[in-house]
Design an enzyme around this catalytic site. Structure first.
Site, mmCIF file in Angstrom:
data_model
loop_
_atom_site.group_PDB
_atom_site.id
_atom_site.type_symbol
_atom_site.label_atom_id
_atom_site.label_comp_id
_atom_site.label_asym_id
_atom_site.label_seq_id
_atom_site.Cartn_x
_atom_site.Cartn_y
_atom_site.Cartn_z
ATOM 1 N N GLU A 47 0.851 -1.188 0.000
ATOM 2 C CA GLU A 47 0.000 0.000 0.000
ATOM 3 C C GLU A 47 0.891 1.244 0.000
ATOM 4 O O GLU A 47 1.941 1.254 0.640
ATOM 5 C CB GLU A 47 -0.879 0.000 1.262
ATOM 6 C CG GLU A 47 -1.930 1.104 1.261
ATOM 7 C CD GLU A 47 -2.696 1.195 2.584
ATOM 8 O OE1 GLU A 47 -2.102 0.868 3.629
ATOM 9 O OE2 GLU A 47 -3.859 1.595 2.560
ATOM 10 N N LYS A 84 -10.360 0.405 -1.764
ATOM 11 C CA LYS A 84 -10.357 0.020 -0.345
ATOM 12 C C LYS A 84 -11.677 0.377 0.335
ATOM 13 O O LYS A 84 -12.142 1.511 0.261
ATOM 14 C CB LYS A 84 -9.201 0.725 0.365
ATOM 15 C CG LYS A 84 -8.933 0.270 1.785
ATOM 16 C CD LYS A 84 -7.775 1.099 2.389
ATOM 17 C CE LYS A 84 -7.323 0.587 3.739
ATOM 18 N NZ LYS A 84 -6.338 1.521 4.358
ATOM 19 N N CYS A 103 -4.594 -3.591 3.400
ATOM 20 C CA CYS A 103 -4.188 -3.130 4.744
ATOM 21 C C CYS A 103 -5.236 -3.289 5.831
ATOM 22 O O CYS A 103 -5.482 -4.393 6.300
ATOM 23 C CB CYS A 103 -3.704 -1.685 4.637
ATOM 24 S SG CYS A 103 -2.727 -1.114 6.038
HETATM 25 O O1 LIG Z 1 0.604 5.635 7.472
HETATM 26 C C1 LIG Z 1 0.401 6.119 6.376
HETATM 27 O O2 LIG Z 1 0.560 7.332 6.103
HETATM 28 C C2 LIG Z 1 -0.038 5.222 5.283
HETATM 29 N N1 LIG Z 1 -1.039 4.328 5.711
HETATM 30 C C3 LIG Z 1 -2.174 4.212 5.023
HETATM 31 O O3 LIG Z 1 -2.333 4.850 4.023
HETATM 32 C C4 LIG Z 1 -3.265 3.308 5.511
HETATM 33 C C5 LIG Z 1 -4.465 4.186 5.729
HETATM 34 S S1 LIG Z 1 -4.078 5.571 6.785
HETATM 35 N N2 LIG Z 1 -2.871 2.611 6.685
HETATM 36 C C6 LIG Z 1 -3.584 1.630 7.215
HETATM 37 O O4 LIG Z 1 -4.636 1.201 6.717
HETATM 38 C C7 LIG Z 1 -2.961 1.064 8.484
HETATM 39 C C8 LIG Z 1 -3.785 0.003 9.164
HETATM 40 C C9 LIG Z 1 -3.145 -0.365 10.446
HETATM 41 O O5 LIG Z 1 -2.015 -0.015 10.732
HETATM 42 C C10 LIG Z 1 -3.900 -1.184 11.404
HETATM 43 O O6 LIG Z 1 -4.967 -1.725 11.060
HETATM 44 O O7 LIG Z 1 -3.414 -1.315 12.530
#
Ligand SMILES: O=C(O)CNC(=O)[C@H](CS)NC(=O)CCC(=O)C(=O)O
Length: 272
Positions: A43, A115, A158
């Protein structure tokens, strides 16, 4: 379906599209040299930065990234998953879809997944995530890619990993392999990442291919790493650790069949 090698790529993507695509290409080439025919990128492989910066560049990121994936697939004759990049929403300039794209060796798009579950969480380490502020949630369940050579491939992104009903849907539709590309936070990842991945593999008796982000991306944004490939029994076949690199393992139809005979839980489903 034949036995073949799959690769889960691990990157430390930055808020810099061109730099990330160069790193991605190097790692794809490494995976291909090791024999991988199915390759997954994590991702945010093309851009990992502030939500606002990502949105501002979304049109360029989407165009460059789609072209990149098709070029890589054709050049290296691989099937490739780009595990989550922004594609602007036509009707709403303030939002993008977090999109995963599966491309075949002819460079043709096979599956496009937006997503569904967005990460709006205040993580106890002090970081606040509001993915929905810039991302439009997808509403369509991902379709399965049926490949004669590679098996039936299901896609997710994710945070989806926390919602087992999505994977039940995919296994109901015949999935043999579940892609879970991620940018898991370092804080949640240390306790949840491997457990969740193994659970999805075991409960669906499927291979799990989980490309990942690792390390420091900008400011206080750290991700967990440990891109991995897990077999249908839940055994970790490959783990990329903390450094950028590639986790490679064999996807084997005989092993899949063996596990499904030894543990026929999919046949014992009562509710779904
Ligand atoms: O961190 C960033 O800037 C990039 N991450 C993302 O783009 C995405 C959406 S904010 N991260 C997740 O989905 C983490 C899930 C997760 O960590 C969990 O389910 O614990």
């Amino acid at each position: 379906m034949k036995p073949y090698l799959a690769a889960a790529i691990q990157m430390t993507s930055k808020p810099d599209l061109e730099k990330n695509l160069i790193e991605a290409e190097e790692l794809i080439e490494l995976a291909v040299r090791k024999g991988a025919e199915l390759v997954g990128l994590p991702e945010n492989f093309a851009f990992l930065g502030q939500e606002a910066d990502k949105l501002a560049q979304a049109t360029v990121i989407a165009q460059r990234t789609e072209k990149f994936l098709k070029t890589m697939a054709q050049r290296f004759q691989i099937t490739i998953l780009g595990g989550g990049f922004p594609v602007p929403v036509v009707e709403d300039a303030s939002k993008a879809y977090n999109t995963a794209l599966l491309v075949n060796p002819s460079g043709q798009e096979q599956v496009r997944y937006q997503k569904i579950h967005l990460f709006d969480v205040d993580v106890p380490d002090g970081n606040t995530y509001r993915e929905s502020s810039t991302v439009m949630a997808g509403v369509n369940l991902p379709s399965i890619y049926h490949s004669e050579d590679l098996g039936n491939i299901g896609i997710s992104i994710c945070y989806d990993v926390r919602f087992p009903e999505l994977y039940r849907h995919l296994s109901n539709k015949g999935a043999d392999i579940l892609f879970i590309p991620a940018a898991f936070t370092a804080f949640t990842g240390k306790d949840h990442w491997q457990v969740l991945l193994q659970a999805r593999a075991i409960e669906n008796t499927c291979y799990v291919i989980a490309p990942a982000q690792t390390g420091n991306h900008y400011e206080r944004r750290y991700t967990h790493g440990h891109a991995m490939i897990i077999d249908p029994w839940g055994v970790i076949l490959a783990d990329a650790g903390h450094q950028p690199g590639v986790a490679i393992a064999e996807i084997n139809p005989e092993r899949l069949q063996q596990v499904r005979q030894q543990m026929p839980s999919l046949q014992h489903r009562v509710f779904v």
